[in-house]
Scaffold this motif. Sequence first.
Motif, mmCIF file in Angstrom:
data_model
loop_
_atom_site.group_PDB
_atom_site.id
_atom_site.type_symbol
_atom_site.label_atom_id
_atom_site.label_comp_id
_atom_site.label_asym_id
_atom_site.label_seq_id
_atom_site.Cartn_x
_atom_site.Cartn_y
_atom_site.Cartn_z
ATOM 1 N N TYR A 60 0.854 -1.368 0.095
ATOM 2 C CA TYR A 60 0.020 -0.032 0.013
ATOM 3 C C TYR A 60 0.845 1.319 -0.149
ATOM 4 O O TYR A 60 0.612 2.112 -0.799
ATOM 5 N N SER A 98 0.477 4.596 -5.173
ATOM 6 C CA SER A 98 0.189 5.782 -5.185
ATOM 7 C C SER A 98 -1.339 5.963 -5.616
ATOM 8 O O SER A 98 -2.136 6.734 -5.345
ATOM 9 N N GLN A 140 -3.913 4.544 -3.275
ATOM 10 C CA GLN A 140 -4.153 5.617 -2.450
ATOM 11 C C GLN A 140 -5.058 6.837 -2.792
ATOM 12 O O GLN A 140 -5.971 7.260 -2.279
#
Length: 137
Positions: free
Chosen positions: A68, A72, A75
């Motif tokens: 994680y 990016s 996210q």
Amino acid sequence: MTQEENGGHGQPSRPGEARAVLYLRVGSAHPQDGQAAVLQRTACLRFAESHGLSIVREYVDLGTPARYDCQSALQHLLFELDEKRDAPYVVVSDYARLSRMLPELTSITRRVHSCRAVIATVNNTNNAGEGGTSHEV
């Protein structure tokens, strides 16, 4: 990388279609592995079409391990999903695109659920991090 609504493949949803976001990840940065992203995308788009889902945004992590802190685009997907709450489905080819570590996958799954969305997998493996949360569309 993300493709916004009406950019790339994203389209406004048509009446009767549920909205979805698409997430792709390829771990290797080798140029020839770009084909893996194309294959994932094709399979996910086919899945979405066959289940009446309209893809409104796409997120792609290329050359990114399934961690994680390195993902990016994932996210960004989770941030926008929480902010917009406009897509009840996150389409992925399989859960390994999100994470290969169960605690991390559980956390990601919970975040998706907190946005009132579910994960829909092309390869319906029904072994998501939170007690089998693969959903039929």
